[in-house]
Design a protein around this motif. Sequence first.
Motif, PDB file in Angstrom:
ATOM      1  N   THR A 298       0.815  -1.208   0.000  1.00  0.00           N
ATOM      2  CA  THR A 298       0.000   0.000   0.000  1.00  0.00           C
ATOM      3  C   THR A 298       0.853   1.265   0.000  1.00  0.00           C
ATOM      4  O   THR A 298       0.323   2.369  -0.125  1.00  0.00           O
ATOM      5  CB  THR A 298      -0.926   0.032   1.226  1.00  0.00           C
ATOM      6  OG1 THR A 298      -0.130  -0.055   2.412  1.00  0.00           O
ATOM      7  CG2 THR A 298      -1.891  -1.147   1.184  1.00  0.00           C
ATOM      8  N   ALA A 299       2.162   1.117   0.169  1.00  0.00           N
ATOM      9  CA  ALA A 299       3.074   2.254   0.194  1.00  0.00           C
ATOM     10  C   ALA A 299       4.458   1.750  -0.168  1.00  0.00           C
ATOM     11  O   ALA A 299       4.661   0.559  -0.444  1.00  0.00           O
ATOM     12  CB  ALA A 299       3.069   2.916   1.576  1.00  0.00           C
ATOM     13  N   GLU A 300       5.415   2.671  -0.189  1.00  0.00           N
ATOM     14  CA  GLU A 300       6.808   2.298  -0.398  1.00  0.00           C
ATOM     15  C   GLU A 300       7.556   2.379   0.931  1.00  0.00           C
ATOM     16  O   GLU A 300       7.373   3.358   1.667  1.00  0.00           O
ATOM     17  CB  GLU A 300       7.466   3.240  -1.405  1.00  0.00           C
ATOM     18  CG  GLU A 300       6.854   3.164  -2.797  1.00  0.00           C
ATOM     19  CD  GLU A 300       7.489   4.146  -3.765  1.00  0.00           C
ATOM     20  OE1 GLU A 300       8.333   3.735  -4.579  1.00  0.00           O
ATOM     21  OE2 GLU A 300       7.125   5.346  -3.686  1.00  0.00           O
ATOM     22  N   PRO A 301       8.357   1.382   1.255  1.00  0.00           N
ATOM     23  CA  PRO A 301       8.707   0.211   0.465  1.00  0.00           C
ATOM     24  C   PRO A 301       7.531  -0.760   0.317  1.00  0.00           C
ATOM     25  O   PRO A 301       6.690  -0.875   1.207  1.00  0.00           O
ATOM     26  CB  PRO A 301       9.838  -0.441   1.265  1.00  0.00           C
ATOM     27  CG  PRO A 301       9.573  -0.025   2.679  1.00  0.00           C
ATOM     28  CD  PRO A 301       9.039   1.374   2.580  1.00  0.00           C
ATOM     29  N   ALA A 302       7.498  -1.432  -0.842  1.00  0.00           N
ATOM     30  CA  ALA A 302       6.488  -2.456  -1.107  1.00  0.00           C
ATOM     31  C   ALA A 302       7.038  -3.779  -0.600  1.00  0.00           C
ATOM     32  O   ALA A 302       7.942  -4.347  -1.208  1.00  0.00           O
ATOM     33  CB  ALA A 302       6.187  -2.526  -2.601  1.00  0.00           C
ATOM     34  N   GLY A 303       6.506  -4.265   0.498  1.00  0.00           N
ATOM     35  CA  GLY A 303       7.154  -5.371   1.187  1.00  0.00           C
ATOM     36  C   GLY A 303       6.598  -6.748   0.941  1.00  0.00           C
ATOM     37  O   GLY A 303       7.136  -7.725   1.464  1.00  0.00           O
ATOM     38  N   LEU A 304       5.533  -6.888   0.140  1.00  0.00           N
ATOM     39  CA  LEU A 304       4.890  -8.194  -0.043  1.00  0.00           C
ATOM     40  C   LEU A 304       5.271  -8.793  -1.392  1.00  0.00           C
ATOM     41  O   LEU A 304       5.238  -8.103  -2.412  1.00  0.00           O
ATOM     42  CB  LEU A 304       3.371  -8.054   0.030  1.00  0.00           C
ATOM     43  CG  LEU A 304       2.828  -7.489   1.345  1.00  0.00           C
ATOM     44  CD1 LEU A 304       1.338  -7.208   1.211  1.00  0.00           C
ATOM     45  CD2 LEU A 304       3.098  -8.449   2.492  1.00  0.00           C
ATOM     46  N   PRO A 305       5.618 -10.085  -1.441  1.00  0.00           N
ATOM     47  CA  PRO A 305       5.909 -10.719  -2.731  1.00  0.00           C
ATOM     48  C   PRO A 305       4.695 -10.641  -3.650  1.00  0.00           C
ATOM     49  O   PRO A 305       3.546 -10.725  -3.194  1.00  0.00           O
ATOM     50  CB  PRO A 305       6.229 -12.171  -2.360  1.00  0.00           C
ATOM     51  CG  PRO A 305       6.555 -12.134  -0.903  1.00  0.00           C
ATOM     52  CD  PRO A 305       5.763 -11.022  -0.314  1.00  0.00           C
ATOM     53  N   TRP A 306       4.953 -10.490  -4.946  1.00  0.00           N
ATOM     54  CA  TRP A 306       3.867 -10.349  -5.905  1.00  0.00           C
ATOM     55  C   TRP A 306       2.924 -11.540  -5.857  1.00  0.00           C
ATOM     56  O   TRP A 306       3.339 -12.699  -5.951  1.00  0.00           O
ATOM     57  CB  TRP A 306       4.424 -10.191  -7.315  1.00  0.00           C
ATOM     58  CG  TRP A 306       3.369 -10.164  -8.380  1.00  0.00           C
ATOM     59  CD1 TRP A 306       3.137 -11.122  -9.340  1.00  0.00           C
ATOM     60  CD2 TRP A 306       2.402  -9.130  -8.618  1.00  0.00           C
ATOM     61  NE1 TRP A 306       2.086 -10.746 -10.143  1.00  0.00           N
ATOM     62  CE2 TRP A 306       1.613  -9.527  -9.719  1.00  0.00           C
ATOM     63  CE3 TRP A 306       2.126  -7.918  -7.999  1.00  0.00           C
ATOM     64  CZ2 TRP A 306       0.582  -8.744 -10.220  1.00  0.00           C
ATOM     65  CZ3 TRP A 306       1.092  -7.134  -8.487  1.00  0.00           C
ATOM     66  CH2 TRP A 306       0.336  -7.548  -9.587  1.00  0.00           C
ATOM     67  N   SER A 307       1.631 -11.262  -5.704  1.00  0.00           N
ATOM     68  CA  SER A 307       0.594 -12.290  -5.690  1.00  0.00           C
ATOM     69  C   SER A 307      -0.711 -11.651  -6.114  1.00  0.00           C
ATOM     70  O   SER A 307      -1.252 -10.804  -5.392  1.00  0.00           O
ATOM     71  CB  SER A 307       0.454 -12.917  -4.299  1.00  0.00           C
ATOM     72  OG  SER A 307      -0.718 -13.711  -4.220  1.00  0.00           O
ATOM     73  N   ARG A 308      -1.230 -12.051  -7.258  1.00  0.00           N
ATOM     74  CA  ARG A 308      -2.503 -11.501  -7.717  1.00  0.00           C
ATOM     75  C   ARG A 308      -3.632 -11.868  -6.765  1.00  0.00           C
ATOM     76  O   ARG A 308      -4.534 -11.049  -6.515  1.00  0.00           O
ATOM     77  CB  ARG A 308      -2.801 -12.004  -9.129  1.00  0.00           C
ATOM     78  CG  ARG A 308      -1.889 -11.438 -10.216  1.00  0.00           C
ATOM     79  CD  ARG A 308      -2.264 -12.001 -11.570  1.00  0.00           C
ATOM     80  NE  ARG A 308      -3.664 -11.703 -11.875  1.00  0.00           N
ATOM     81  CZ  ARG A 308      -4.342 -12.298 -12.854  1.00  0.00           C
ATOM     82  NH1 ARG A 308      -3.762 -13.225 -13.602  1.00  0.00           N
ATOM     83  NH2 ARG A 308      -5.612 -11.969 -13.066  1.00  0.00           N
TER      84      ARG A 308
END
Length: 476
Positions: A298-308
């Motif tokens: 939801t902000a930077e840093p983007a901390g979650l691995p990509w997952s649709r």
Amino acid sequence: MTKDVIALTQQLPDPRTLAAALLSGGPDLRLQTLGEGAVVQLTDDEGHPLVSIETPMLLAVPHEAQRLLGVQADRLGESVWWTEVRATAATEQAQRLAAVAAGRLVAVLGGVLWPPQAAEEGIGVVDTRAVQAPPPPHPGQPAVDVLTDVAAVVFQDRPVLALSSWLGNALLSAAAEGREVQVVTPPQTLLTLPARLALAEARGRWVVREEAGGYFDGLTGAVLGWQGDRFAAVPEGSRESGGSGTAAGFAPVPNPDERQLLLSLRTCHRADEQLVLGGALEAAWQHLTGAAPAAWGTAEPAGLPWSRRNLTAFARERAPRPTRLVVVGAPDHPAAAAVHVLRTADGVEEDIHLGIGYGKDEPPPFEALAGLADELASRHHLRSALFQVRTGRRDVNAPASFEPPPIPLALALGAEEYGRTAGARDEAVPLPEPPRAIGARRRPGRYFSLGEADSPTNWATLHALMAHLRSQKRMT
């Protein structure tokens, strides 16, 4: 001396460890919480705020620390906890307290301190008895340093100004209160694409502080000055502006070898239980970099691995409220995107702005754009897409200097959008080559190539095309 110190730790800083770190600066300090416990604040014995710490964030993709702070990811392990310690600008003692607190977290939990010199600045107990700190300008927004009737001013001294949760909250709060957010940085600071888009949407201003003491707008170069209650443009010809409306520090930096491909996509999906968001963005990323996105948040840093699926679950949980997200790529394929998910009467819309960087020996894949547009129209409910290119930094960040504006390459319309111009005849479209059909054969959309890459006449072609399509809408 920086006002922000960041602890990148190998273990989660639990509440007890956070409290101990904050109070390690000395005995004459107190703790209080804001935002239902989301922010822990250190105050003097009269309640004046000195240091604020937001809830630690897990970075499952540690290279985000490298992108935003320059900290090498191989020093951090497979995951890292990002804890921001923000000091008030009012006093040097508060800045030393921030260094002490963050240094304590790293010493106890292991990890890396940023900036590195904070380790030396934060040694020992800090004497706060003589601190003259003003009352908090905004109790609910510790990121705001100066608050007036018309402006909320935030000071940031970082290599990269990102759309942090601090900044995002300040933008939302200021918009609700009718104020303009003005972020003040040194001239060497870079602005990320998500932060740039958020500032533009909120009509905020990037204020660059020159070493000589003057100020200018980091995106336009306009000479600025403090005009009673905010930073505003200094009239051209005045002594403060040096006789010119543009700051000398805004001079262009030659960079002919790096480019950015910019995409603005809009999709609309039927709202049902089978819907999985992020497909259009992932398809664009794959087509243009050869890899999927690396992380989201939801902000930077983007901390979650990509997952649709995880992204979709998050947006569904927030519905019908809109959801704003940040998506970033891996270091070997620099890219960043801002995504706005909105529930409308037509369905679920995704508004996507994506920037991808290319270096000297990495020519942008212009030949892939038509194929990407066809996939977006065929499989991802494309409404419209604008493809542009510009000379710019490979890391997709904006410097506080002049950059040439982007040049449009192509416009794509999905079947529904193109159907609204049912009276348009392809042979009458004012383009250098006929448009291509994209999407389903029985009801196709169109891909309009606007000309050769880097041709400044493409803007005139785009304007003529838009005028033609608008005229056809009026006729149908």
